[in-house]
Design a protein around this motif. Sequence first.
Motif, short mmCIF file in Angstrom:
data_model
loop_
_atom_site.label_atom_id
_atom_site.label_comp_id
_atom_site.label_asym_id
_atom_site.label_seq_id
_atom_site.Cartn_x
_atom_site.Cartn_y
_atom_site.Cartn_z
N LEU A 131 -7.35 8.56 -3.33
CA LEU A 131 -6.56 7.33 -3.26
C LEU A 131 -7.27 6.27 -4.10
O LEU A 131 -8.04 5.48 -3.57
CB LEU A 131 -6.53 6.89 -1.79
CG LEU A 131 -5.21 7.06 -1.09
CD1 LEU A 131 -5.36 6.82 0.39
CD2 LEU A 131 -4.21 6.14 -1.71
N GLN A 166 4.47 16.12 3.24
CA GLN A 166 3.86 17.06 2.29
C GLN A 166 4.75 17.23 1.05
O GLN A 166 5.98 17.23 1.18
CB GLN A 166 3.64 18.42 2.96
CG GLN A 166 2.75 19.32 2.12
CD GLN A 166 2.20 20.51 2.87
OE1 GLN A 166 2.65 20.82 3.96
NE2 GLN A 166 1.23 21.17 2.28
N LYS A 210 -3.13 2.33 5.44
CA LYS A 210 -2.75 3.59 4.78
C LYS A 210 -2.02 4.49 5.74
O LYS A 210 -2.45 4.64 6.89
CB LYS A 210 -4.01 4.33 4.30
CG LYS A 210 -4.86 3.51 3.37
CD LYS A 210 -6.21 4.18 3.16
CE LYS A 210 -7.12 3.23 2.37
NZ LYS A 210 -8.45 3.73 2.18
N GLU A 211 -0.97 5.15 5.27
CA GLU A 211 -0.24 6.09 6.12
C GLU A 211 0.10 7.35 5.32
O GLU A 211 0.63 7.28 4.21
CB GLU A 211 1.05 5.44 6.65
CG GLU A 211 1.66 6.21 7.79
CD GLU A 211 2.99 5.63 8.27
OE1 GLU A 211 3.71 6.36 8.96
OE2 GLU A 211 3.32 4.48 7.90
N LYS A 212 -0.25 8.52 5.91
CA LYS A 212 0.05 9.82 5.29
C LYS A 212 1.44 10.19 5.78
O LYS A 212 1.64 10.31 7.00
CB LYS A 212 -1.00 10.80 5.79
CG LYS A 212 -0.95 12.18 5.23
CD LYS A 212 -2.13 12.95 5.82
CE LYS A 212 -2.16 14.39 5.41
NZ LYS A 212 -3.31 15.11 5.98
N SER A 260 -5.06 16.90 -0.44
CA SER A 260 -5.86 16.75 0.78
C SER A 260 -7.26 17.29 0.52
O SER A 260 -7.47 18.11 -0.37
CB SER A 260 -5.20 17.45 1.95
OG SER A 260 -5.17 18.82 1.72
N ASN A 295 9.21 12.58 8.36
CA ASN A 295 8.03 13.16 9.00
C ASN A 295 8.34 14.48 9.67
O ASN A 295 7.51 15.36 9.73
CB ASN A 295 7.47 12.19 10.04
CG ASN A 295 6.67 11.10 9.35
OD1 ASN A 295 6.30 11.25 8.20
ND2 ASN A 295 6.43 10.02 10.05
N GLN A 325 -0.77 18.80 -0.78
CA GLN A 325 -0.63 17.41 -1.25
C GLN A 325 0.26 16.65 -0.26
O GLN A 325 1.25 17.20 0.21
CB GLN A 325 0.07 17.38 -2.60
CG GLN A 325 -0.60 18.13 -3.70
CD GLN A 325 0.31 18.23 -4.94
OE1 GLN A 325 1.47 17.81 -4.93
NE2 GLN A 325 -0.22 18.80 -5.99
N TYR A 326 -0.11 15.41 -0.02
CA TYR A 326 0.67 14.56 0.88
C TYR A 326 0.94 13.21 0.22
O TYR A 326 0.08 12.70 -0.51
CB TYR A 326 -0.10 14.31 2.19
CG TYR A 326 -0.16 15.56 3.03
CD1 TYR A 326 0.80 15.80 4.01
CD2 TYR A 326 -1.14 16.52 2.81
CE1 TYR A 326 0.77 16.97 4.76
CE2 TYR A 326 -1.17 17.69 3.55
CZ TYR A 326 -0.22 17.91 4.53
OH TYR A 326 -0.23 19.06 5.26
N TRP A 385 0.98 9.41 0.38
CA TRP A 385 0.38 8.30 1.13
C TRP A 385 1.10 7.02 0.75
O TRP A 385 1.38 6.80 -0.44
CB TRP A 385 -1.11 8.16 0.79
CG TRP A 385 -1.97 9.22 1.42
CD1 TRP A 385 -2.12 10.50 0.99
CD2 TRP A 385 -2.77 9.09 2.59
NE1 TRP A 385 -2.97 11.19 1.82
CE2 TRP A 385 -3.39 10.34 2.81
CE3 TRP A 385 -3.04 8.03 3.47
CZ2 TRP A 385 -4.26 10.57 3.88
CZ3 TRP A 385 -3.90 8.26 4.53
CH2 TRP A 385 -4.50 9.52 4.73
#
Length: 250
Positions: free
Chosen positions: A189, A239, A234-236, A209, A7, A219-220, A222
């Motif tokens: 998603l 990148q 859900k967790e982002k 995104s 992160n 873009q990330y 997930w």
Amino acid sequence: MFRHLLNIRNTRKTQTMAWFCSGSTNNELIENLFKAGLIEHERVKDAMIAVDRAHYAPSRPYSDSPQPIGHGATISAPHMHGHACEYLIEYLKPGARVLDIGSGSGYLTHVLANLVTGASENAAQGQVIGIDHISELTDLARNNMNKSEEGSELQSSTKVSFITGDGRLGWKEGAPYDAIHVGAAAEQLHPTLVDQLRAPGRLFIPVESENDGSLSRGQYIWVVDKKEDGSVHKEKVFQVSYVPLTDAPR
Ligand code: SAH
């Protein structure tokens, strides 16, 4: 712990680390990723050491960078393959069922198969399905895997199969899956993919995104967990830059 590390890691730092992680042999590359903390689990390290990237990325196999594989596709960088396995590792127990969407070169499909199959009794049920919408790429993946005896055996025993189709729909014939990996950036998603997860199960997916008109489009990754009681979390997480998950070319 690993998640927190990712992160806070910015793109430039990842690129610098990636530069230092390249090796002159497969072992050296994977050991470098391990020493840099980009791979944490011995199981992931062993599964990656057992697959020679030269069979999948012939031009610069031991460079920690993406490589073109034709048809507008790329084999992702080794550190991205490592991240995907690390995030999914709890769900990649021997005997697990896995779907690898956008299987491309077939490299990650092979690594995932090493994690969920093996000699133990539990591992007998382990299976990985790779799906790509370009038939030349599913052929390429099969041929790449056949370059090693182990890869060839995984295919002849049907512990690994490659299917040509639209990965946005998943592959319901093989569901439910303990883990689903998506190797191309989705526009959303896709709920169908979450439906095809076992409870418990985990989806790792790069998503574009929302385009809110600002310049911050990106873009990330997930990570989507379906818990034992069926609830979805859900967790982002970080990148990335992937080729898009699209309609098949005509
Ligand atoms: N994991 C692969 C990544 C390949 S690049 C590797 O490291 O080799 C992404 C792949 O997604 C490409 O092979 C592309 O053909 C595939 N792809 C794009 N859209 C797709 C879709 N709708 N369904 C299935 N595969 C798709």
